[in-house]
Scaffold this active site. Sequence first.
Site, PDB file in Angstrom:
ATOM      1  N   ASP A  94       0.850  -1.192   0.000  1.00  0.00           N
ATOM      2  CA  ASP A  94       0.000   0.000   0.000  1.00  0.00           C
ATOM      3  C   ASP A  94       0.891   1.249   0.000  1.00  0.00           C
ATOM      4  O   ASP A  94       1.792   1.378   0.841  1.00  0.00           O
ATOM      5  CB  ASP A  94      -0.870  -0.051   1.280  1.00  0.00           C
ATOM      6  CG  ASP A  94      -1.979   0.970   1.286  1.00  0.00           C
ATOM      7  OD1 ASP A  94      -2.400   1.417   0.208  1.00  0.00           O
ATOM      8  OD2 ASP A  94      -2.453   1.302   2.401  1.00  0.00           O
ATOM      9  N   GLY A 191      -7.550   8.437   7.039  1.00  0.00           N
ATOM     10  CA  GLY A 191      -7.692   8.704   8.470  1.00  0.00           C
ATOM     11  C   GLY A 191      -9.134   8.855   8.923  1.00  0.00           C
ATOM     12  O   GLY A 191     -10.074   8.535   8.191  1.00  0.00           O
ATOM     13  N   SER A 229     -12.870   4.468   4.557  1.00  0.00           N
ATOM     14  CA  SER A 229     -13.480   4.088   5.835  1.00  0.00           C
ATOM     15  C   SER A 229     -14.714   4.945   6.092  1.00  0.00           C
ATOM     16  O   SER A 229     -14.745   6.131   5.738  1.00  0.00           O
ATOM     17  CB  SER A 229     -12.484   4.270   6.989  1.00  0.00           C
ATOM     18  OG  SER A 229     -11.613   3.163   7.057  1.00  0.00           O
ATOM     19  N   ASN A 269     -10.261   0.666  -0.354  1.00  0.00           N
ATOM     20  CA  ASN A 269      -9.259   0.574   0.722  1.00  0.00           C
ATOM     21  C   ASN A 269      -9.826   0.985   2.076  1.00  0.00           C
ATOM     22  O   ASN A 269     -10.337   2.104   2.225  1.00  0.00           O
ATOM     23  CB  ASN A 269      -8.088   1.511   0.414  1.00  0.00           C
ATOM     24  CG  ASN A 269      -7.177   0.977  -0.656  1.00  0.00           C
ATOM     25  OD1 ASN A 269      -7.527   0.050  -1.384  1.00  0.00           O
ATOM     26  ND2 ASN A 269      -5.998   1.556  -0.761  1.00  0.00           N
ATOM     27  N   ASP A 271      -8.796   0.943   6.204  1.00  0.00           N
ATOM     28  CA  ASP A 271      -7.849   0.719   7.295  1.00  0.00           C
ATOM     29  C   ASP A 271      -8.371   1.320   8.602  1.00  0.00           C
ATOM     30  O   ASP A 271      -8.508   0.636   9.621  1.00  0.00           O
ATOM     31  CB  ASP A 271      -6.491   1.343   6.941  1.00  0.00           C
ATOM     32  CG  ASP A 271      -5.413   1.018   7.970  1.00  0.00           C
ATOM     33  OD1 ASP A 271      -5.685   0.239   8.901  1.00  0.00           O
ATOM     34  OD2 ASP A 271      -4.291   1.534   7.848  1.00  0.00           O
TER      35      ASP A 271
HETATM   36  P1  13P Z   1      -8.894   4.888   5.467  1.00  0.00           P
HETATM   37  O1  13P Z   1      -8.002   5.731   6.315  1.00  0.00           O
HETATM   38  O2  13P Z   1     -10.136   5.634   5.070  1.00  0.00           O
HETATM   39  O3  13P Z   1      -9.209   3.580   6.083  1.00  0.00           O
HETATM   40  O4  13P Z   1      -8.114   4.589   4.084  1.00  0.00           O
HETATM   41  C1  13P Z   1      -7.176   3.553   4.005  1.00  0.00           C
HETATM   42  C2  13P Z   1      -6.385   3.588   2.742  1.00  0.00           C
HETATM   43  O5  13P Z   1      -6.672   4.281   1.796  1.00  0.00           O
HETATM   44  C3  13P Z   1      -5.208   2.712   2.698  1.00  0.00           C
HETATM   45  O6  13P Z   1      -4.483   2.903   1.524  1.00  0.00           O
HETATM   46  O1  G3H Z   2      -3.205   4.757   3.544  1.00  0.00           O
HETATM   47  C1  G3H Z   2      -2.771   4.628   4.657  1.00  0.00           C
HETATM   48  C2  G3H Z   2      -3.056   3.429   5.471  1.00  0.00           C
HETATM   49  O2  G3H Z   2      -4.140   3.683   6.324  1.00  0.00           O
HETATM   50  C3  G3H Z   2      -1.831   2.961   6.194  1.00  0.00           C
HETATM   51  O3  G3H Z   2      -1.546   3.767   7.288  1.00  0.00           O
HETATM   52  O4  G3H Z   2       0.856   4.243   7.015  1.00  0.00           O
HETATM   53  O5  G3H Z   2      -0.250   4.449   9.263  1.00  0.00           O
HETATM   54  O6  G3H Z   2       0.157   2.193   8.253  1.00  0.00           O
HETATM   55  P1  G3H Z   2      -0.077   3.667   8.005  1.00  0.00           P
HETATM   56 ZN    ZN Z   3      -4.505   4.896   0.796  1.00  0.00          ZN
END
Ligand code: 13P
Ligand code: G3H
Ligand code: ZN
Length: 324
Positions: A94, A191, A229, A269, A271
Amino acid sequence: MAVDYRDLGLVNTKEMFEKALAGGYAIPAYNFNNMEQLQAIVNACVETSSPVILQVSSGARNYANEIMLRHMAAGAVEMARAKGSNIPITLHLDHGANFELCVSCIEAGFSSVMIDGSAHSFEDNIALTKKVVEYARPRGVTVEGELGVLAGIEDEVSHETSSYTKPEEVEEFVERAGCDSLAISIGTSHGAYKFKVKSQVEVPPLRFDILEEIEKRLPGFPIVLHGASSVVPAFVDMINQYGGDLEGAVGVPEEQLRRAAKSAVCKINIDSDGRLAMTAIVRKFIAENPKEFDPRKYLGAARDALTELLKHKNENVVGSAGRA
Ligand code: 13P
Ligand code: G3H
Ligand code: ZN
């Protein structure tokens, strides 16, 4: 020695995306950093019979180690097969920030990589993405590029403001860079603070007009939506109730994600929602069980809640349930 992802039972995203485009749904791309997150993802996707993309960010790689993460992904495949499930599983980098990182992940057994050149000029982004494609393609690894800038902060890629993808640039980018899928910017951000509004009800619609224009210019081409998200209000409230402070956390309403999933968007995506769910449950569990100190208890409870959340996403948001 380079590891071939096929030997680990992983697949690239090619066939997944073809089916998702034809079927009007999206593949969920869930980030993982630890065992409980990975167990929740695999269990949810096995139980809902959903294809899945396991995502590793640079931050995850620094936290857990690339080799450890690859073995965990291989373990996830084996665990799914032991449960009698044949769901397709991709291991994806990612937001790869540079060529060397993409190479390192490909050599370590990743079946897909994102090269995020969105902070560079149009020409430099094309050159960087093309360089990664030229390395990845002979090895059967698929490549996601990005055009347009999302607001928000990631470990390696940081932008204060967003700029929407310019539809008039996408054909040239895809043709010259040769990537297999394209991440676009239509109003999402990374985020838990995606929009400066007081509640989810006031969230402005994503720029579906831009998405439609991109679809017209790139018929049948896989589009990726980052920052997807929903920042589930129940978990935000639970965190705040048990000592947290996430005032003003707002995400993308599910209805808008459902709409996107039916379009050329075939990878969504997620997270932050997983982070919020786990944090909410851990906070609640520890507050309600002051004598408990076995991490299996609170992490187990968090894992179970995450499993349910991801099943819900597969069934009711991205529409990938039953598509494996
Ligand atoms: P969120 O922060 O909305 O979960 O997005 C995650 C993301 O785009 C990871 O690449
Ligand atoms: O796009 C970002 C993802 O949420 C990953 O976040 O870089 O804090 O692991 P991170
Ligand atoms: Zn992303």
